[in-house]
Motif scaffolding. Structure first.
Motif, short mmCIF file in Angstrom:
data_model
loop_
_atom_site.label_atom_id
_atom_site.label_comp_id
_atom_site.label_asym_id
_atom_site.label_seq_id
_atom_site.Cartn_x
_atom_site.Cartn_y
_atom_site.Cartn_z
N ASN A 389 0.83 -1.21 0.00
CA ASN A 389 0.00 0.00 0.00
C ASN A 389 0.86 1.26 0.00
OD1 ASN A 389 -2.25 -1.59 2.27
ND2 ASN A 389 -2.64 -1.23 0.10
N SER A 431 -3.30 6.90 -1.16
CA SER A 431 -4.27 6.10 -0.41
C SER A 431 -5.71 6.49 -0.69
CB SER A 431 -4.00 6.20 1.10
OG SER A 431 -4.03 7.55 1.52
N ASP A 435 -4.22 3.38 -3.56
CA ASP A 435 -3.43 3.02 -2.38
C ASP A 435 -2.46 1.88 -2.69
OD1 ASP A 435 -2.47 3.07 0.18
OD2 ASP A 435 -4.18 2.03 1.08
N SER A 515 -2.10 -4.43 6.18
CA SER A 515 -2.16 -3.55 5.01
C SER A 515 -1.10 -3.97 4.00
CB SER A 515 -1.91 -2.10 5.43
OG SER A 515 -2.96 -1.63 6.24
N GLY A 516 -1.52 -4.11 2.75
CA GLY A 516 -0.60 -4.53 1.70
C GLY A 516 -0.60 -6.03 1.46
N HIS A 531 -6.25 -3.11 1.69
CA HIS A 531 -5.76 -1.80 2.14
C HIS A 531 -6.52 -1.19 3.30
CE1 HIS A 531 -8.23 1.77 0.56
NE2 HIS A 531 -8.98 0.72 0.27
#
Length: 564
Positions: A389, A431, A435, A515-516, A531
């Protein structure tokens, strides 16, 4: 005030689609009305409500509903027992034991008790066995006197039920056998009782005599008996039949998995564990409410042992086919377990290219994963790139992200001690848009990475999102580093909710540090980049309101936007 049936229908409907927020709101409203009213509340639907909450593993809500039913005098023996089950599954064992002992007393020694009361008495005594079993397995030092007492109490309750009706109460018997075997491993002498293997042999013969009348719990019990008798191949046959029975829900599968891991202490390094645990975990992934956590070290060990395990599966299939005496097993076993294991190991494969990203190697800030550059844009060719992200890695100071030069990348399942660094951001979208950030590795690190990943299959990418047909629950799977810690496969409540344009909504749970993470469909093809998540995520496609959801970005949307 709504009737118990009306509340049951509402709760069951929202549980079916895993709308946790709606279920909680309905239960809270019902609880408030029950406290404020003396109106009749039909017990039959209250009991069904408790059962549904248990099947979906909503134990905290189950306890809250049980509280109000008991406190307002609307309880039955069954509701009191279900309430105790909710306490046990939250590890509130002292309270559960108190409730169960009172229930046993209230359903005992009463000549007016009917079949329902007698059955609840048996169930309560079995749950007392389970409570003491959990106290024992929770203990860090099992040989301490009070922990030995917990063990003896558990065995006593289980055996009392089993010996009262040995042809009917085999589940209680196999729990006693499991605890006797555990006592032996813990060097605790249990005097004057059958050995674990003798008890297991008797139970297994009882179930085989049932033939086609054997149900799901019989199959699970027979599998455990084979574990006690150190027969992994036959244990797999029975467990395969059990795990794929359509009415076997997530609660039951999770209970069996817990028994194998906590009491039998199986892991995938053992001949029995390498056959049974992946099968149960894979079947849990397919059930609503299934929850599985697998750590990085075990994933890697399973990959190392994969060919050996596949050979064991093949041998088990051939053994079963040549054994004409187990006709009922042929109907539920065959090659399906082999296919299930292969599917499960595809998931393990997907873990190998997942990275933890942080400021140092001790704790992660987010997650990323490897792709061949040409998957995102043909100009990147065969180059291995890292995608995560923008709010994890970015050059934009407003993102509050790591800058590329401070990001440390670890591939935990491959070598947690080897660190990689990135040199530049190839492409990024903020983002509030996609993102996404695509990163290039430092040249010297890239050569080491190629060597480290030479046997890793880079993700196949789906060109399409799963279809959303009414009544057809599609699932997605997320692999990441929750809380910046060890890698976990996020396998719980993993239902695809909706998608629109670049956004995908799903209820696969994630935590900070995820996240990611890559998002996969049921075929383990990459569909998205995770994300964000929210308890009040706005619905897509013009639908009103909000819901509890996580959000990913469709990988094809990233592909379509890169370098444009």
């Amino acid at each position: 005030m709504k009737t118990s049936k009306e509340y049951f229908d509402k709760i069951a409907g929202q549980l079916k689609v895993f709308n946790k927020k709606a279920v909680e709101e309905i239960c809270d409203k019902m609880i408030a009305e029950l406290y404020a009213s003396d109106e009749h509340f039909e017990a039959k639907y209250a009991e069904k409500m408790m059962q549904q909450l248990r099947a979906k593993r909503r134990f905290q809500l189950m306890q809250k509903v049980g509280d109000v039913l008991i406190q307002t005098g609307r309880q039955t023996f069954k509701i009191r027992r279900q309430y105790a089950q909710a306490l046990i599954d939250q590890n509130n064992l002292t309270a559960a034991i108190a409730v169960l002992k009172e229930l046993v007393n209230d359903t005992s020694n009463n000549e007016n008790n009917g079949e329902e009361e007698r059955e609840e008495n048996v169930e309560a005594r079995g749950l007392l066995g389970r409570s003491y079993k959990q106290l024992y397995t929770n203990a860090s030092n099992p040989t301490v006197a009070h922990n030995v007492n917990f063990l003896n109490e558990a065995i006593k309750f289980y055996l009392d039920v089993y010996t009262s009706e040995p042809n009917k109460r085999t589940w209680h018997g196999i729990n006693a056998a499991a605890l006797l075997a555990r006592a032996g491993r813990d060097n605790i002498a249990i005097e004057g009782l059958l050995s674990s293997s003798d008890l297991a042999t008797s139970i297994l013969n009882t179930i085989k005599d049932k033939g086609e009348k054997a149900d799901a719990w019989d199959f699970a019990t027979a599998a455990e008996a084979c574990v006690a008798l150190n027969d992994p191949a036959e244990a797999l046959e029975w467990m395969s039949g059990y795990a794929r029975m359509p009415y076997c829900d997530a609660f039951e599968l999770a209970s069996t998995l817990r028994q194998l891991e906590e009491v039998w202490q199986l892991d995938t390094s053992s001949a029995t564990g390498e056959l049974l645990l992946p099968l149960l975990r894979a079947e849990l992934l397919k059930r609503d409410g299934g929850s599985v956590t697998i750590n990085a070290s075990e994933i890697l060990q399973q990959k190392i042992d994969e060919e050996k395990t596949l050979q064991a599966y093949r041998a088990s299939i051939e053994k079963q086919k040549s054994n004409d005496s187990k006709v009922m097993l042929e109907k539920v076993f065959g090659d399906d377990s082999f296919k299930t294991y292969k599917w499960y190991m595809q998931g393990a494969d997907r873990c190998l290219a997942v990275a933890r990203i942080g400021r140092d190697s001790s704790k992660g800030f987010g997650t990323g994963f490897l792709l061949q550059g040409k998957v995102l844009h043909e100009s990147l060719g065969e180059e291995l790139v890292l995608i995560t992200n923008a709010h994890v890695v970015s050059n934009d100071p407003l993102q509050k992200a790591l800058s590329p030069d401070e990001a440390i990348v670890i591939f935990e399942t491959l070598n947690r001690d080897e660190e990689f660094r990135v040199s530049t951001i190839i492409w990024s979208s903020p983002s509030n848009e996609l993102d996404a950030t695509v990163l290039r590795f430092e040249e010297n690190g890239l050569q080491r990475l190629k060597e480290l990943t030479k046997d890793v299959k880079i993700y196949p990418t789906s060109k399409y999102l799963p279809t959303l047909e009414p009544g057809d629950s599609q699932r997605v799977y997320v692999i990441g580093h929750p809380f910046g810690g060890t890698m976990q496969l996020s396998f719980q409540d993993n239902i695809l909710l909706d998608y629109q344009d670049a956004k995908i909504h799903y209820r696969t749970p994630t935590e900070g540090g995820s996240s990611g993470s890559p998002v996969f469909n049921q075929q383990w093809d990459l569909i998205g980049l995770h994300h964000a998540g929210s308890d009040e995520m706005p619905c897509l496609n013009g639908k009103p309101g909000t819901y509890q959801a996580n959000e990913g970005i469709w990988i094809q949307a990233i592909r379509n936007q890169i370098f444009t």
